[in-house]
Design a protein around this motif. Structure first.
Motif, mmCIF file in Angstrom:
data_model
loop_
_atom_site.group_PDB
_atom_site.id
_atom_site.type_symbol
_atom_site.label_atom_id
_atom_site.label_comp_id
_atom_site.label_asym_id
_atom_site.label_seq_id
_atom_site.Cartn_x
_atom_site.Cartn_y
_atom_site.Cartn_z
ATOM 1 N N VAL A 114 0.821 -1.221 0.000
ATOM 2 C CA VAL A 114 0.000 0.000 0.000
ATOM 3 C C VAL A 114 0.849 1.262 0.000
ATOM 4 O O VAL A 114 0.300 2.366 -0.102
ATOM 5 N N THR A 115 2.153 1.125 0.131
ATOM 6 C CA THR A 115 2.962 2.338 0.180
ATOM 7 C C THR A 115 3.970 2.449 -0.950
ATOM 8 O O THR A 115 4.474 3.514 -1.228
ATOM 9 N N TYR A 173 -3.683 -9.546 -0.298
ATOM 10 C CA TYR A 173 -3.157 -9.056 -1.570
ATOM 11 C C TYR A 173 -3.836 -7.727 -1.896
ATOM 12 O O TYR A 173 -4.941 -7.468 -1.442
ATOM 13 N N PRO A 174 -3.181 -6.883 -2.683
ATOM 14 C CA PRO A 174 -3.728 -5.549 -2.952
ATOM 15 C C PRO A 174 -4.751 -5.541 -4.085
ATOM 16 O O PRO A 174 -4.843 -6.489 -4.849
ATOM 17 N N ALA A 205 0.877 4.114 5.471
ATOM 18 C CA ALA A 205 -0.336 3.350 5.732
ATOM 19 C C ALA A 205 -1.081 3.947 6.922
ATOM 20 O O ALA A 205 -0.477 4.283 7.947
ATOM 21 N N LEU A 206 -2.393 4.086 6.785
ATOM 22 C CA LEU A 206 -3.212 4.583 7.887
ATOM 23 C C LEU A 206 -4.096 3.472 8.422
ATOM 24 O O LEU A 206 -4.833 3.666 9.381
ATOM 25 N N ASP A 207 -4.044 2.324 7.785
ATOM 26 C CA ASP A 207 -5.194 1.451 7.935
ATOM 27 C C ASP A 207 -4.847 0.110 7.305
ATOM 28 O O ASP A 207 -3.928 -0.003 6.508
ATOM 29 N N ASN A 248 -7.743 0.273 0.868
ATOM 30 C CA ASN A 248 -7.033 0.539 2.114
ATOM 31 C C ASN A 248 -6.733 2.037 2.203
ATOM 32 O O ASN A 248 -6.296 2.639 1.237
ATOM 33 N N TRP A 249 -6.932 2.633 3.366
ATOM 34 C CA TRP A 249 -6.643 4.060 3.473
ATOM 35 C C TRP A 249 -5.150 4.299 3.675
ATOM 36 O O TRP A 249 -4.513 3.653 4.510
#
Lengths: 570, 296, 288
Positions: free
Chosen positions: A216-217, A492-493, A227-229, A417-418
């Motif tokens: 996510v990053t 998985y994303p 990542a926030l979440d 994902n946030w």
């Protein structure tokens, strides 16, 4: 009553003795000049009004901003600040505060600077908590929230900002799915430099759980967000129904298999069928259905299909050519499962909005379902009809063959994902980053996540470290935590390369078409293939391939090993 | 009468409008038209003035896009259905409300209330009402059809979903046509009406032969304005059906919104908008010619 | 005789049916405003556990911190007072501006065919565009002008796109005013401007009222442009309503509550102008 007749001379209707060609040419020229003139006047007026009506503070800030920029140029680049540990704060948070202090002391930013964060209404409580904690340590730097109602609104504003570059906000909370688009549009600032300087603790025992922390990053090999979440799906089920003796006996008699938490989709279908056919009634008065998985048309239908597809070993794009690979046995299998599960799901699954799934489960009207962790939180509320009866497990998997052995391959979707990004057009990118680091640090981050519903745990130590575990358990319940942590490890994303939203949106439409009976699976698969291909062409095959190759590497190991076994990946 | 325009009046009649429109709309409009001829999307990372010029490629693509044609068809059917029903209902209501009666003020306020609500909330409310757990099935239809009503799933069936949207629209917008027609009908000169009454005409005849023809232009205005708005309908489709099932209730506004906002394919969306614009402009032009200029 | 009574009864029945048809969804909105989360997705109208929480959330959100039992909607949004005021300012300004410009344009179009047919047609074009595509161009333009997130920016845009209503409705009404009356006034020595104000304006009052009302309503509930062109200072009511989205989808209760409160002003205006909807041209109005 006449109007708009072409026969009427435009500017002056007095007809007597006035019509001559020269006259009308003059008139046309005059009209054109008048139009041009009024346009110029209008624009001038607009500018004047725009400048005059700007609130005084914005004018002052613009001036200040210019001053600040000039001063930054004359200061030598800041070396890594010596970590001045702040009592009571973890490393990452401490470094963040120290960093801001440093910038203030060096005069790089002035006291009273405001950081603006664009975000969605659902996360307001979380961000306000972070701001509350932040103000205790750095009250000189204010953080203001620009709240919007829905995610598409945030996306629209973010993409508009990428075009207009107004600097109206410094950071945005976005869905990971948009990462590719936002980065390629030039809005998301690369953060590797800040990661290196301030160390947000992305390695070590308290790092965000892999592979999520990476996928996510990291986009195309560089960090672009924090990542926030975490938003990984788990299978939620009615423990009371599954452990009831009566049902166990009946199920075993009927299906000659034990009634237990399903390991595969096939098993789940049987159990769903069993419960649906019992025709139970929930306390709300509604009918109890065996299953409810996302198939709705607005955005979520892809989640279910893609989950089964990936577990079966499917890969969305070829790693050499970027050709869509959905017209494959895995794609067909996914549709097969969906169509076989459909009779045991409420009919609204195909049309109602995504909140309907939550509503039904919390009212006790579904037995097996899967959603974000917020579902577990909702089911725990005093008003929930299933409080205390909810079990959590990994998503059911698919039996595949790897290295000669048959295994059940499980993977958990991590849709939307946030994450937080820093705007390239922000006047204070470093401060914005530091706020995000502070808000997501091991200690402050946990408080932020637990205050509110839409953000969830993502750091490993929040599950394992006894200091944090108690707090986490309070928010989610003990038994949820282990299953959830394991789910993150096999998560998985979304397809978060450029055009991600479009790829997935087209997929959702087609999945919904099949679920609604409007298209047959073969036709849908070939349509998906064609649509995906045109999106790829639009952005450039090579560019997309590069991004996809980078993303595919970040998928969880078990998924990659199946890909290798099938020859999709080297 | 001297047809020469008083300078002051002419100035007032044209200048403010020109300034307003030119200052605010011309440039964005021009930008939009220009965008339609480019191949550009913000996600390409380049500024729009640097993007490649592709001529009519977007337009050709639009005309061959099955989803675009589908959205257009849906929208046309939707517009024709809603506007015709609203017109008939609005006209009937305007006629009936012409006289005085006790409580008329209250009834009038009630009738025009739907206009006072944001379409967003109307869409949400109808969404809830048409759900299988909502009152439409469980209370109203059940009274008529018995338990069979419970099996009707409005948003699962393309036709029923479409009907639900039309019902929401009719609820909210019939008062629009009603209001225009009502005020227009009331503005008919009283002496004409009185003269006809003295001559013994029934109220219906007065309505049909005196009031109605006199307000014909305003009828046209009401219908055209409402049709243009109906064509742009977005909120109901977005909030009630999401365009579904599949894309069977996707209107052109919703599709363009998705393309420009979700897929950020702004050039393509601009091209589609221009196609829609040209189509509508032609239809309206024909309409006006037919009703205003042909019949003298 | 009986025929008349039957038709009268029929008339009231039809009106009654229509009123009922209007009332039902309205009753649903009212009931939503007093229902808590658990009762939004049900089939009955009267809440079993009525609550005023939705209204409290609108104006005093701090009081519900943590207690608000709606799907964890601890997302406390700012009170709705500022958006209400913003909406009022923007909408009132737009209405006056659009009706003012529209009236004169309509007069010119009706009597003198100026502005010409193309301009009039262009105004119709403004209503034909799907708004979604206009977002990016207008954002680019406004950000360059510095009109983002300002009252002026919104008012100008709204006026520009709603002036069509004023022009076309008023033109219809002005067309119906006999030109001879104006000529008579001019013969009595009135200047053209006076003619407009003293003769035509009063006679088209219903048109002004209707056009004004529609422009008011259209602007009051406009969402898309307001969403894109405002950030903090000029947020209007519809944008604020759209923010009541909790962790699990829309918060129908607060949205319904705010929609009801937001409708009070338009309803009041609608009620007040009713008598202006009807003029009746009568003799004796053409004087001085």
């Amino acid at each position: 009553m006449t109007c708009c007749s072409d026969n009427v001379d435009k500017s002056d209707p007095a007809p007597e003795g006035q019509s001559s060609r020269q006259n009308s040419v003059d008139k046309a020229r005059r009209t054109f000049l008048i139009a041009l003139g009024t346009a110029a006047v209008g624009i001038g007026v607009g500018y004047a009004l725009g400048y005059l009506t700007k609130p005084a503070e914005i004018i002052r800030e613009t001036v200040e901003r210019t001053v600040t920029v000039t001063r930054t140029v004359t200061v030598t680049p800041t070396p890594t600040p010596a970590p001045t540990p702040i009592p009571g704060l973890s490393g990452a948070a401490s470094r963040a505060i120290a960093g801001v202090r440093d910038l203030l002391n060096k005069g790089v930013i002035a006291p009273g600077t405001t950081i603006r964060i664009l975000h969605v209404a659902g996360s307001r409580a979380n961000l306000e908590k972070a701001i509350e904690l932040w103000s205790k340590y750095v009250p000189e730097v204010r953080v203001e929230l620009i709240t919007l109602g829905t995610e598409p609104d945030v996306y629209t504003k973010a993409m508009s900002e990428a075009v207009t570059k107004t600097g109206a906000f410094d950071a945005v909370t976005i869905f990971s799915t948009w990462l590719g688009d936002i980065v390629e549009a030039g809005l998301a600032r690369p953060l590797d430099e800040f990661y290196a300087r301030y160390d947000p603790e992305y390695v070590g025992p308290c790092a965000p759980i892999e592979p999520l922390g990476s996928y996510v990053t990291i986009y195309k090999g560089r960090r672009h967000s924090l990542a926030l979440d975490s938003d990984v799906f788990t299978l939620s089920y009615r423990k009371d129904l599954l452990t009831s003796e009566t049902y166990r006996k009946e199920f075993e008699a009927q299906y000659r298999k034990p009634l237990k938490v399903p390991d595969t989709w096939e098993e789940l279908i049987d159990m769903a069928r069993f419960f649906t056919e019992l025709r139970l009634t929930a306390p709300s008065g509604g009918r109890v259905w065996g299953a409810y998985f996302y198939l709705e048309p607005a955005f979520a239908a892809y989640i279910t299909w893609f989950n089964i597809f990936v577990e079966a070993g499917g890969i969305p794009f070829d790693l050499e050519t970027m050709d869509p690979k959905v017209e494959s046995p895995e794609g067909r299998y996914a549709f097969d499962i969906i169509l076989r599960m459909k009779p045991y799901m409420p009919p609204e699954a195909i049309s109602a909005a995504w909140a309907d799934l939550y509503d039904k489960f919390v009212k006790g009207e579904t037995v097996f379902t899967a959603a974000w962790p917020s579902l577990t939180k909702e089911a725990m509320r005093p008003t929930s009809a299933v409080r205390g009866n909810v079990g959590t497990a990994l998503m059911p998997g698919v039996e595949v063959e790897v290295g000669g052995r048959r295994i059940v391959n499980k993977a958990a979707p991590n849709p939307v994902n946030w994450v937080g990004i820093v705007s390239n057009y922000s006047a204070h990118p470093e401060v914005a980053y530091l706020f995000l680091q502070f808000a997501t640090a091991p200690d402050t981050g946990l408080d932020m996540v637990l205050t509110g519903v839409i953000l969830d745990l993502f750091r490993a130590c929040w599950f394992t470290d006894p200091r944090y575990r108690a707090k986490s358990a309070e928010g989610y319940g003990e038994e949820f935590l282990d299953a959830y942590m394991r789910s993150i490890e096999i998560s998985y994303p979304d397809i978060l390369i450029r055009g991600g939203t479009e790829y997935l949106s087209k997929l959702t439409t087609e999945v919904n078409n099949v679920a609604a009976g409007l298209k047959d699976p073969e036709r849908a698969l070939s349509d998906i293939s064609a649509e995906w291909d045109s999106i790829t062409k639009k952005y450039g095959r090579d560019a997309q391939l590069e991004a996809w190759r980078a993303l595919a590497q970040l998928f969880p190991e078990n998924v990659k090993s199946v890909w290798r076994a099938k020859g999709y990946m080297k | 009468m001297s047809r020469e325009m008083a300078r002051s009046v002419k100035l007032l009649a044209t200048l403010p409008l020109n300034i307003l429109l030119n200052a605010i709309l011309i440039i964005p409009f021009a930008i939009m038209i220009y965008l339609a001829f480019l191949k550009w999307s913000p996600a390409m990372g380049i500024d729009w003035w640097e993007a490649a010029f592709v001529g009519v490629a977007n337009f050709v693509r639009a005309l061959g896009d099955a989803r675009f044609v589908n959205a257009l068809t849906n929208t046309v059917i939707y517009t024709v259905s809603t506007v015709s029903i609203e017109f008939l209902l609005g006209l009937l209501l305007a006629y009936l409300m012409l006289g005085e009666f006790t409580g008329k003020k209250a009834v009038l306020s009630l009738i025009i209330y739907p206009l006072m609500l944001p379409p967003v909330i109307v869409a949400s409310v109808f969404y809830l009402m048409f759900q299988p757990y909502g009152p439409v099935n469980n209370v109203f239809l059940r009274a008529v059809l018995g338990d069979d009503a419970l099996r009707i799933t409005w948003f699962l069936n393309p036709r029923l979903a479409f009907t639900a949207l039309i019902i929401a629209d009719i609820w909210q917008w019939t008062p629009f046509i009603f209001l225009i027609l009502y005020s227009a009908l009331s503005a008919v000169p009283r002496r004409l009406v009185e003269a006809a009454q003295v001559l013994g005409a029934s109220s219906f005849t007065i309505f049909w032969r005196i009031r109605l023809p006199l307000i014909k232009p305003l009828i046209i205005v009401a219908v055209v304005l409402r049709a243009l708005e109906a064509f742009k309908m977005f909120d109901y489709a977005y909030l009630m059906t999401g365009g579904g099932p599949g894309v069977s209730t996707e209107t052109i506004s919703l599709y363009i919104y998705r393309v420009s906002v979700l897929y950020t394919d702004i050039s393509y969306a601009a091209a589609m908008s221009l196609v829609v614009l040209v189509m509508l402009a032609l239809v309206i032009r024909l309409f006006i010619w037919y009703f205003f200029e042909r019949v003298r | 005789m009986e025929f008349r009574i039957v038709t009268k009864a029929l008339k009231y029945i039809v009106i009654g049916v229509f009123a009922l048809w209007t009332l039902i969804p309205l009753a649903w909105i009212v009931s939503l405003a007093f229902k808590s989360y658990a009762e939004w997705r049900v089939s009955y109208f009267v809440p079993k556990n009525p609550t005023t929480d939705n209204f409290v959330l609108l104006f005093k959100p701090e009081e519900l911190l943590g207690r608000y039992g709606v799907m964890g909607a601890t997302a406390i949004i700012e009170p709705a007072t500022k958006p209400l005021i913003n909406s009022l300012i923007v909408t009132a300004a737009t209405t006056f501006l659009a009706v003012f410009i529209g009236f004169f344009t309509a007069y010119g179009a009706s009597r003198y065919r100026a502005p010409g047919p193309f301009t009039l047609f262009f105004t119709l074009l403004t209503r034909m565009l799907p708004p979604a595509i206009f977002i990016t161009p207008i954002m680019v333009y406004y950000s360059n002008l510095g009109l983002l997130d300002t009252y002026f920016g919104l008012v100008f845009l709204y006026s520009a796109v709603t002036v069509t209503y004023a022009i076309w409705i008023l033109k219809g009404f002005i067309d119906a005013v006999p030109v001879e009356w104006e000529e008579a006034a001019m013969l009595e020595g009135a200047t053209p401007i006076k003619v407009v104000f003293k003769v035509v304006l009063p006679l088209v009052r219903p048109g002004l009222v209707v056009a004004g009302l529609f422009i008011f309503l259209l602007t009051w509930s406009e969402l898309l442009f307001a969403l894109v062109l405002t950030n903090i200072s000029a947020v209007t009511l519809p944008v604020h309503i759209s923010k009541y989205v909790g962790a699990v989808g829309q918060l129908f209760g607060p949205q319904a509550a705010l929609a009801l409160i937001g409708s009070i002003i338009p309803v009041a205006i609608g009620y007040a102008i009713q008598k202006h909807l009807v003029t009746g041209f009568t003799f004796g109005m053409v004087r001085g």
